[in-house]
Design an enzyme around this catalytic site. Sequence first.
Site, PDB file in Angstrom:
ATOM      1  N   VAL A  61       0.846  -1.201   0.000  1.00 56.97           N
ATOM      2  CA  VAL A  61       0.000   0.000   0.000  1.00 56.97           C
ATOM      3  C   VAL A  61       0.881   1.251   0.000  1.00 56.97           C
ATOM      4  O   VAL A  61       0.602   2.217  -0.719  1.00 56.97           O
ATOM      5  CB  VAL A  61      -0.962  -0.023   1.216  1.00 56.97           C
ATOM      6  CG1 VAL A  61      -1.797   1.251   1.266  1.00 56.97           C
ATOM      7  CG2 VAL A  61      -1.880  -1.251   1.132  1.00 56.97           C
ATOM      8  N   ASP A  80      11.380   3.861  11.696  1.00 53.20           N
ATOM      9  CA  ASP A  80      11.311   2.506  12.270  1.00 53.20           C
ATOM     10  C   ASP A  80      10.270   2.442  13.382  1.00 53.20           C
ATOM     11  O   ASP A  80      10.428   3.069  14.428  1.00 53.20           O
ATOM     12  CB  ASP A  80      12.699   2.126  12.813  1.00 53.20           C
ATOM     13  CG  ASP A  80      12.715   0.710  13.372  1.00 53.20           C
ATOM     14  OD1 ASP A  80      11.676   0.020  13.309  1.00 53.20           O
ATOM     15  OD2 ASP A  80      13.782   0.306  13.884  1.00 53.20           O
ATOM     16  N   TYR A 140      -2.134 -10.685  15.531  1.00 55.73           N
ATOM     17  CA  TYR A 140      -2.185  -9.622  14.514  1.00 55.73           C
ATOM     18  C   TYR A 140      -3.502  -8.844  14.627  1.00 55.73           C
ATOM     19  O   TYR A 140      -3.500  -7.606  14.718  1.00 55.73           O
ATOM     20  CB  TYR A 140      -2.028 -10.241  13.116  1.00 55.73           C
ATOM     21  CG  TYR A 140      -2.273  -9.289  11.971  1.00 55.73           C
ATOM     22  CD1 TYR A 140      -1.340  -8.312  11.628  1.00 55.73           C
ATOM     23  CD2 TYR A 140      -3.450  -9.357  11.221  1.00 55.73           C
ATOM     24  CE1 TYR A 140      -1.564  -7.438  10.567  1.00 55.73           C
ATOM     25  CE2 TYR A 140      -3.687  -8.492  10.163  1.00 55.73           C
ATOM     26  CZ  TYR A 140      -2.747  -7.535   9.833  1.00 55.73           C
ATOM     27  OH  TYR A 140      -2.982  -6.667   8.785  1.00 55.73           O
ATOM     28  N   LYS A 174      -3.934  -4.939  15.822  1.00 58.19           N
ATOM     29  CA  LYS A 174      -4.517  -3.968  14.891  1.00 58.19           C
ATOM     30  C   LYS A 174      -5.737  -3.304  15.536  1.00 58.19           C
ATOM     31  O   LYS A 174      -5.980  -2.109  15.355  1.00 58.19           O
ATOM     32  CB  LYS A 174      -4.915  -4.642  13.569  1.00 58.19           C
ATOM     33  CG  LYS A 174      -3.766  -5.196  12.746  1.00 58.19           C
ATOM     34  CD  LYS A 174      -2.804  -4.139  12.236  1.00 58.19           C
ATOM     35  CE  LYS A 174      -3.405  -3.276  11.143  1.00 58.19           C
ATOM     36  NZ  LYS A 174      -2.395  -2.304  10.621  1.00 58.19           N
TER      37      LYS A 174
END
Length: 296
Positions: A12, A39, A128, A132
């Site tokens: 993306v 980072d 994950y 998120k």
Amino acid sequence: MKILLLGSDGQVGWELQRSLSVLGDLVALGHSTAEYCGDFANPEGIARTVRALHPDVIVNAAAHTAVDKAESETELARLINAITPGVLARESKKLGALLVHYSTDYVFDGSGDAPRNEQAPVAPLSVYGQTKLEAEQLIQSSGCRHLIFRTSWVYAARGGNFAKTMLRLAQEREQLTVINDQFGAPTGADMLADVTAHAIVHAQQHPESLGLYHCVAGGETTWHAYAQFVLDTAKQLQPELALKVQTVAPVATSAFPTPAKRPQNSRLNTRKLQTNFGLQLPHWQHGVARMLQEIL
Ligand code: NDP
């Protein structure tokens, strides 16, 4: 308008470098850019970058997207997917900047077979998905102006993707086995990047349109039907392609045990996005066929 793009080398992020470049002065930072810290394992470094650059808009395309690895790298996944996006939200609030962030259908448990809207209850099945979701909550509670786009099954012409893997395997093997009980919509990174650019412009003029959105291509499929579509389209585009494959066998998710559990129903309802931004999201087959034309 000054735009800071983070995670600029991912699927993306790469497309955002193109779509955001026409909106203003774009500073695009990858994982290890020299001049400024990009980072996400260094939240205070990212905060310093934001303070040094004073952007009007921050677009975060960086994430720990290795879903299975995240099960055993929980702290790193949390740092990259939740803690640092939370820091971005804090800094955006201080600056009055707009924060654009991407999330996932993995915040849901994937039960049932109806497309979920933005209000549907969340219940992640994996580290994950959990991290998120934590980012969404940190951004929402920070009070910063934000756009969060939950998407699914992202592909791009650049880098590896499911379609390329299927094409490679189809040249090596006579039989492929592909999961046919997970449902979703393959979504092009190019479409996401174009929607993002449009939404940024729209939201600057219509602040009431800020918030959380589902953003996936139209229609739905399974990984099995997606694979079949890729092979059929590839044969049409390049009849001389030496495909060995004779059968693409449908199998259940249970045939491929993985460390992270995936939602079976990844269908997302995109009505809110299409209505609020006056957009039409093209059918997934349109974008996948276009990507195949690019890579073949
Ligand atoms: P990619 O994995 O292609 O890109 C993620 C980018 O994040 C990579 O460039 C990666 O860099 C970078 N990154 C990883 N660790 C760090 C770090 N410590 N610091 C800075 N950058 C880092 O993912 P996508 O472009 O597909 O994903 C974009 C967004 O969409 C993410 O928020 C993702 O969660 C979300 N999403 C993606 C889906 C998908 O199917 N891919 C589905 C649903 C949502 P490097 O490669 O150098 O590590």
